[in-house]
Design a protein around this motif. Structure first.
Motif: not given
Length: 84
Positions: A15-38
């Motif tokens: 489930l964690h992997q699927r969530s991570r892939l969905a987040t990556i896909e969302l940012y790809r679709l809206i054309g914005r870079p993913e936020p960096v986790v600090a």
């Protein structure tokens, strides 16, 4: 490890992997870079046998350990306490 615990861990990992892939896909679709986790707490070597856990916002040493793994565990615990 008990089979039920391992089964649950496998499900949660999936489930964690699927969530991570969905987040990556969302940012790809809206054309914005993913936020960096600090991370707020970081482990830094201090001398020969010690590791400091340092708050990156204040540069204060929040704790220390002689073992790197124990210092990382302390950093994770402090990070989770600070995020509440």
């Amino acid at each position: 490890m008990h089979p039920d615990i391992q089964s649950r861990r496998d499900i949660v990992d999936g489930l964690h992997q699927r969530s991570r892939l969905a987040t990556i896909e969302l940012y790809r679709l809206i054309g914005r870079p993913e936020p960096v986790v600090a991370f707020r707490m970081v482990v830094k070597p201090a001398g020969r046998d010690f590791f400091h856990v340092v708050d990156t916002r204040t540069d204060k040493v929040m704790g220390f350990r002689r073992n790197h793994n124990e210092a990382c565990a302390l950093a994770r615990r402090l990070e989770s306490e600070r995020s509440r």
